[in-house]
Design a protein around this motif. Structure first.
Motif, PDB file in Angstrom:
ATOM      1  N   PHE A  44     -14.287   9.782   0.858  1.00 24.72           N
ATOM      2  CA  PHE A  44     -13.073   9.256   1.479  1.00 24.72           C
ATOM      3  C   PHE A  44     -12.920   7.759   1.206  1.00 24.72           C
ATOM      4  O   PHE A  44     -11.834   7.285   0.867  1.00 24.72           O
ATOM      5  CB  PHE A  44     -13.087   9.506   2.988  1.00 24.72           C
ATOM      6  N   ASP A  45     -14.007   7.014   1.352  1.00 25.96           N
ATOM      7  CA  ASP A  45     -13.946   5.568   1.137  1.00 25.96           C
ATOM      8  C   ASP A  45     -13.603   5.234  -0.314  1.00 25.96           C
ATOM      9  O   ASP A  45     -12.855   4.286  -0.590  1.00 25.96           O
ATOM     10  CB  ASP A  45     -15.269   4.920   1.524  1.00 25.96           C
ATOM     11  N   MET A  92      -9.067   9.457   8.879  1.00 21.50           N
ATOM     12  CA  MET A  92      -9.808   9.973   7.730  1.00 21.50           C
ATOM     13  C   MET A  92      -9.300  11.355   7.310  1.00 21.50           C
ATOM     14  O   MET A  92     -10.065  12.221   6.897  1.00 21.50           O
ATOM     15  CB  MET A  92     -11.313  10.027   8.014  1.00 21.50           C
ATOM     16  N   GLN A 143       1.610   5.595   9.225  1.00 23.15           N
ATOM     17  CA  GLN A 143       0.216   5.205   9.133  1.00 23.15           C
ATOM     18  C   GLN A 143      -0.455   5.848   7.924  1.00 23.15           C
ATOM     19  O   GLN A 143      -1.660   5.956   7.884  1.00 23.15           O
ATOM     20  CB  GLN A 143      -0.517   5.621  10.417  1.00 23.15           C
ATOM     21  N   ARG A 193     -17.815  10.971   3.877  1.00 26.11           N
ATOM     22  CA  ARG A 193     -17.419   9.594   4.139  1.00 26.11           C
ATOM     23  C   ARG A 193     -17.362   8.773   2.857  1.00 26.11           C
ATOM     24  O   ARG A 193     -16.421   7.996   2.639  1.00 26.11           O
ATOM     25  CB  ARG A 193     -18.397   8.942   5.129  1.00 26.11           C
ATOM     26  N   CYS A 213      -9.883   6.016  -0.708  1.00 29.28           N
ATOM     27  CA  CYS A 213      -9.073   5.025   0.005  1.00 29.28           C
ATOM     28  C   CYS A 213      -8.953   3.736  -0.804  1.00 29.28           C
ATOM     29  O   CYS A 213      -7.860   3.168  -0.950  1.00 29.28           O
ATOM     30  CB  CYS A 213      -9.696   4.759   1.372  1.00 29.28           C
ATOM     31  N   LYS A 220      -5.464   2.321  -2.424  1.00 26.68           N
ATOM     32  CA  LYS A 220      -4.946   1.000  -2.049  1.00 26.68           C
ATOM     33  C   LYS A 220      -4.751   0.103  -3.259  1.00 26.68           C
ATOM     34  O   LYS A 220      -3.871  -0.763  -3.258  1.00 26.68           O
ATOM     35  CB  LYS A 220      -5.900   0.328  -1.061  1.00 26.68           C
ATOM     36  N   TYR A 242       0.803  -1.219   0.000  1.00 18.82           N
ATOM     37  CA  TYR A 242       0.000   0.000   0.000  1.00 18.82           C
ATOM     38  C   TYR A 242       0.836   1.269   0.000  1.00 18.82           C
ATOM     39  O   TYR A 242       0.300   2.375  -0.007  1.00 18.82           O
ATOM     40  CB  TYR A 242      -0.916   0.017   1.225  1.00 18.82           C
ATOM     41  N   LEU A 256      -2.991  10.073   2.552  1.00 20.11           N
ATOM     42  CA  LEU A 256      -4.259   9.655   3.145  1.00 20.11           C
ATOM     43  C   LEU A 256      -3.970   8.896   4.440  1.00 20.11           C
ATOM     44  O   LEU A 256      -3.221   7.921   4.429  1.00 20.11           O
ATOM     45  CB  LEU A 256      -5.029   8.783   2.150  1.00 20.11           C
ATOM     46  N   HIS A 257      -4.554   9.373   5.537  1.00 18.25           N
ATOM     47  CA  HIS A 257      -4.423   8.721   6.840  1.00 18.25           C
ATOM     48  C   HIS A 257      -5.736   7.994   7.121  1.00 18.25           C
ATOM     49  O   HIS A 257      -6.749   8.617   7.470  1.00 18.25           O
ATOM     50  CB  HIS A 257      -4.136   9.756   7.935  1.00 18.25           C
ATOM     51  N   GLU A 258      -5.720   6.673   6.954  1.00 17.45           N
ATOM     52  CA  GLU A 258      -6.958   5.915   7.043  1.00 17.45           C
ATOM     53  C   GLU A 258      -7.567   5.964   8.441  1.00 17.45           C
ATOM     54  O   GLU A 258      -8.784   6.066   8.599  1.00 17.45           O
ATOM     55  CB  GLU A 258      -6.721   4.469   6.623  1.00 17.45           C
ATOM     56  N   LEU A 287      -1.086   6.433   3.637  1.00 18.05           N
ATOM     57  CA  LEU A 287      -1.030   5.951   2.266  1.00 18.05           C
ATOM     58  C   LEU A 287      -0.648   7.146   1.396  1.00 18.05           C
ATOM     59  O   LEU A 287      -1.276   8.204   1.484  1.00 18.05           O
ATOM     60  CB  LEU A 287      -2.392   5.403   1.836  1.00 18.05           C
TER      61      LEU A 287
END
Length: 225
Positions: free
Chosen positions: A155-156, A139, A125, A152, A159, A163, A120, A134-136, A127
């Motif tokens: 963001f999803d 968020m 922590q 949300r 993400c 990935k 990844y 991006l900090h999963e 990406l």
């Protein structure tokens, strides 16, 4: 994480499946090369745990198939073949790691986590794709260090695309895995979210593959549509 376990030993396969599921991972367990090949064509997989001596062939053939297709999904080989030439054959064939049986399940879980972080592009922590971070866990998203506020769903979507950077994700996959209501959404809901996401993070990240879906390229030039 979505793990594809390809292992024909019932006792070992069940032990590995339970150990990974206890860590919150989703495991699809198959016992044959052809079944695994179909699964890789049909589903998103984050990591493959691959035995070599399978009932219908050698796991190295599946590994070779992946790499010929330029599929960079991490592969951890699990095998009783402990000779140096066997390990070199696996690693030279494109495996990311090699674990000789018998092994401790705790070591397997640790290696799976390490491969996930490497795959990844994790920095701590985070990406990271070019100038986007991006900090999963929190968020939090930044572009050139500038915070970006996302919903949300936005963001999803981001993400998942980050990935699976360099892999085209179909509209169906994005709708099923990310959007509330899945495929029951109206036909333009995904397009609206993608439009908003692109506006917020800037041009050059999310690329449309017409008639298929979307992809984020790790090394695309800035400003590319």
């Amino acid at each position: 994480m979505n793990i594809l376990l390809v292992e024909d030993d019932l006792e070992l396969g069940n032990g590995v499946r339970i150990a990974l599921e206890d860590e919150g991972m989703k495991v699809t367990w198959l016992r044959r090369v052809q079944e695994a090949a179909r699964a890789l064509d049909d589903a998103l997989v984050d990591l493959v745990l691959l035995d070599l001596g399978l009932p219908d062939g050698d796991g190295l053939s599946l590994l070779a198939r992946l790499r010929r297709a330029r599929d960079t999904t991490p592969v951890l080989v699990l095998t009783a073949r402990d000779a140096l030439e066997d390990r070199l054959a696996g690693l030279d064939g494109g495996a990311d790691d090699y674990l000789v049986k018998p092994f401790a399940l705790a070591e397997l879980v640790s290696r799976v986590r390490a491969l996930a972080r490497r795959s990844y592009g994790l920095e701590g922590q985070a990406l990271v794709i070019r100038n986007l971070t991006l900090h999963e866990a929190t968020m939090r998203v930044t572009v050139d260090g500038r915070p970006v506020e996302l919903s949300r769903s936005e963001f999803d979507l981001l993400c998942l695309l980050v990935k699976r950077a360099d892999r085209v994700l179909t509209r169906r996959t994005l709708e099923e895995q990310v959007l509330p209501g899945g495929l029951n959404n109206e036909s333009n809901v995904l397009d609206v979210h993608m439009s908003n996401l692109r506006r917020k993070i800037g041009a050059g990240f999310v690329r449309t593959v017409r008639g298929v879906g979307y992809v984020i390229d790790r090394h695309a030039a800035a400003g590319e549509p």
